[in-house]
Design a protein around this motif. Structure first.
Motif, short mmCIF file in Angstrom:
data_model
loop_
_atom_site.label_atom_id
_atom_site.label_comp_id
_atom_site.label_asym_id
_atom_site.label_seq_id
_atom_site.Cartn_x
_atom_site.Cartn_y
_atom_site.Cartn_z
N GLU A 1 -5.25 4.27 -31.94
CA GLU A 1 -6.23 3.62 -31.06
C GLU A 1 -6.98 4.65 -30.22
OE1 GLU A 1 -6.17 0.30 -27.61
OE2 GLU A 1 -4.52 0.21 -29.05
N LYS A 2 -6.21 5.54 -29.61
CA LYS A 2 -6.82 6.61 -28.79
C LYS A 2 -7.68 7.51 -29.67
CE LYS A 2 -3.62 7.35 -25.00
NZ LYS A 2 -2.47 8.14 -24.61
N ALA A 3 -7.17 7.81 -30.86
CA ALA A 3 -7.91 8.70 -31.77
C ALA A 3 -9.27 8.09 -32.09
CB ALA A 3 -7.10 8.93 -33.04
N ARG A 4 -9.27 6.82 -32.45
CA ARG A 4 -10.54 6.15 -32.80
C ARG A 4 -11.49 6.16 -31.60
NH1 ARG A 4 -7.60 2.71 -36.18
NH2 ARG A 4 -7.25 1.23 -34.51
N HIS A 5 -10.93 5.87 -30.41
CA HIS A 5 -11.75 5.82 -29.20
C HIS A 5 -12.44 7.16 -28.96
CE1 HIS A 5 -12.93 5.26 -25.02
NE2 HIS A 5 -12.29 6.38 -24.71
N TRP A 6 -11.66 8.24 -29.01
CA TRP A 6 -12.24 9.55 -28.68
C TRP A 6 -13.16 10.09 -29.77
CZ3 TRP A 6 -13.28 11.16 -24.20
CH2 TRP A 6 -12.50 10.76 -23.11
N LEU A 7 -12.86 9.74 -31.00
CA LEU A 7 -13.77 10.17 -32.08
C LEU A 7 -15.11 9.44 -31.95
CD1 LEU A 7 -11.15 10.34 -34.94
CD2 LEU A 7 -12.60 12.24 -34.22
N LYS A 8 -15.04 8.20 -31.50
CA LYS A 8 -16.29 7.44 -31.29
C LYS A 8 -17.07 8.05 -30.12
CE LYS A 8 -17.85 2.74 -30.67
NZ LYS A 8 -17.50 1.49 -30.01
N GLN A 9 -16.36 8.38 -29.05
CA GLN A 9 -17.00 9.00 -27.88
C GLN A 9 -17.66 10.32 -28.26
OE1 GLN A 9 -17.40 7.02 -25.57
NE2 GLN A 9 -15.74 6.90 -24.10
N MET A 10 -17.02 11.02 -29.19
CA MET A 10 -17.54 12.34 -29.60
C MET A 10 -18.58 12.22 -30.72
SD MET A 10 -16.27 14.62 -27.69
CE MET A 10 -15.90 13.62 -26.26
N GLU A 11 -18.95 10.98 -31.04
CA GLU A 11 -20.01 10.70 -32.01
C GLU A 11 -19.72 11.30 -33.39
OE1 GLU A 11 -23.93 11.49 -30.41
OE2 GLU A 11 -23.23 11.06 -28.37
N ILE A 12 -18.49 11.06 -33.86
CA ILE A 12 -18.14 11.50 -35.22
C ILE A 12 -18.44 10.34 -36.17
CG2 ILE A 12 -16.25 12.31 -36.73
CD1 ILE A 12 -17.04 14.32 -34.50
N LEU B 1 -12.41 18.59 -29.59
CA LEU B 1 -12.53 18.04 -28.23
C LEU B 1 -11.86 16.65 -28.15
CD1 LEU B 1 -16.08 18.91 -26.92
CD2 LEU B 1 -14.03 18.85 -25.52
N ALA B 2 -12.11 15.83 -29.19
CA ALA B 2 -11.51 14.49 -29.22
C ALA B 2 -9.99 14.62 -29.19
CB ALA B 2 -11.95 13.76 -30.48
N ARG B 3 -9.46 15.60 -29.91
CA ARG B 3 -8.01 15.79 -29.93
C ARG B 3 -7.50 16.17 -28.55
NH1 ARG B 3 -5.93 20.40 -33.86
NH2 ARG B 3 -7.09 21.63 -32.35
N ALA B 4 -8.20 17.12 -27.90
CA ALA B 4 -7.77 17.56 -26.57
C ALA B 4 -7.84 16.39 -25.58
CB ALA B 4 -8.65 18.71 -26.08
N MET B 5 -8.83 15.53 -25.73
CA MET B 5 -8.97 14.39 -24.82
C MET B 5 -7.90 13.34 -25.09
SD MET B 5 -11.33 15.50 -23.00
CE MET B 5 -11.36 14.14 -21.87
N ALA B 6 -7.61 13.10 -26.38
CA ALA B 6 -6.65 12.05 -26.73
C ALA B 6 -5.22 12.42 -26.36
CB ALA B 6 -6.74 11.78 -28.23
#
Lengths: 249, 184
Positions: free
Chosen positions: B92-103, B123-128
């Protein structure tokens, strides 16, 4: 279309070499000592119709597979031990050097005294493959990307995650190449052990008998069996490796 | 507070940080600025616990969970972008941050992506990952100006404390970070 071309190319190459064999046999003109492809095919077809052939092939496959499987597991365990445990490399590497330097025939003759005839090929296959898997896996473990190892540490990867997602994929290409090389060694050394130890119900024993009774068409047919089985095993291993690679994504 | 007192760090051939004393607050954003070779990355590595100090004292990081965006992307090349992020958090977190990072397609392998996209996956990984302190080593490397602004708006103020290394003050401003110059 490309697939058909590839098959045709292989058939033509095969036909070329069989043609060379046929020509040499024709020039020598002694079918009892140098049988041509026709005599060999007939002998092979005759052997395929006997129960002893299939029993021997099955038992040889079983012995080689057992030795090979144990060597793969043992090689990986030794590689991990040498990579992880301080001093293990120093303690164990003389064993590897001795196995590599000793001729396979010496080992066969030595273990023949200590083991049952049926166990000699298993042990010899094991011994010949062990250093191949051990060395390749240990070197690959040592070459795992330091940056990625640091990343895994920083992001607190569990031991299982490290093995599954970092070490296994890093080591896989070298490990599979070693498995492929090892398979040929296991097969050849296992059959050599059967020939020398005269293991009952084995391809090696039949090879030895064919030589002793000057049944050269049979000798060629048994050799053909060994080659075909070796090719089939290698194809199986390659297919398995391709499948695993596909699953890895 | 994270406190460095008279810290010296070096490599066999060269001293990188010498007698450095710094205090980082418990919250907010701090940008380390200096030309290349002045030890920004080394300092971040010290804070991450990846580099041992030779002299001085470091305190305030005990029992803190630290997330670190390395200078290199350090993505696992054999798994998808999504899996790379999932491995440090959950799906869930992974999807959220990848979306935020516009992947756009997180099922791609890292080598199938552009440099900028790989950076955003890292960056998404570091944030998640989550935690108390976020360390970012040149977070906007390879991103164009518009993308930098959008990415910065998503990642600022998520972690209690963010420490980043930057090359120019504009990047620090994007993160609303207080600038600390290492070369002065």
């Amino acid at each position: 279309m490309n697939r058909i071309k590839e098959i045709l190319r292989r058939v033509l190459i095969g036909a070329f070499w069989i043609g060379i064999w046929w020509a040499i046999a024709k020039v020598v003109g002694l079918p009892k000592l140098l049988p041509g492809p026709g005599e060999t095919a007939l002998a092979f077809a005759r052997l395929c119709g006997t129960e002893a052939f299939w029993r021997s092939v099955g038992m040889t496959l079983l012995r080689v597979a057992l030795g090979y499987g144990c060597a793969v597991v043992g090689g990986v365990l030794l590689a991990v031990a040498c990579h992880q445990v301080k001093g293990a490399e120093m303690l164990l590497s003389p064993l590897r050097t001795v196995i590599r330097a000793t001729p396979v025939s010496s080992f066969i003759l030595l273990v023949w005294l200590w083991l049952k005839r049926g166990h000699v090929p298993v042990f010899i296959s094991f011994l010949m493959v062990l250093p191949i898997i051990w060395t390749a896996t240990q070197e690959a473990l040592g070459a795992v990307d330091g940056d990625l190892r640091e990343m895994a540490r920083m992001y607190r990867f569990s031991r299982w995650k490290k093995i599954r997602y970092l070490y296994a994929p890093s080591v896989r290409p070298a490990f599979l190449a070693a498995c492929m090389t090892g398979l040929g060694f296991a097969w050849k050394s296992g059959i050599a052990a059967e020939v020398i130890a005269l293991t009952p119900d084995s391809v090696g024993k039949h090879l030895s008998d064919a030589k002793n009774y000057l049944e050269y068409p049979d000798l060629f047919a048994w050799t053909l069996t060994v080659i075909l089985l070796s090719m089939a095993l290698e194809a199986c291993l390659k297919a398995l490796a391709r499948k695993r690679k596909g699953e890895g994504k | 507070m994270i406190r460095l007192s008279h810290v010296s760090v070096g490599y066999p051939d060269k001293k990188v940080l010498e007698n450095l004393s710094l205090i980082f607050p418990d919250s907010g954003a701090v940008a380390l600025m200096a030309p290349s070779g002045y030890g920004k990355t080394t300092l971040l590595r010290v804070l991450a616990g990846l580099k041992t100090i030779e002299a001085g004292e470091l305190s305030g990081l005990e029992n803190k969970k630290i997330s670190f965006l390395f200078q290199e992307d350090r993505l696992l090349p054999w798994v998808s972008a999504e899996k790379n992020v999932e491995l440090v958090s959950d799906s869930e977190k992974a999807r959220h941050w990848l979306k935020q990072m516009e992947i756009p397609d997180a099922r791609q392998l890292p080598h199938e992506m552009s440099g900028g996209m790989r950076r955003r996956v890292a960056l998404a990984r570091a944030m998640a990952f989550g935690g108390d302190v976020l360390l970012l080593d040149e977070p906007f490397k390879g991103l164009d100006e518009a993308l930098r602004e959008r990415v910065a708006s998503h990642i600022r103020d998520v972690y209690p404390l963010t420490i980043l290394s930057v090359h120019d003050s504009a990047e620090a401003e994007l993160m609303g970070a207080k600038i600390v110059r290492l070369d002065s």
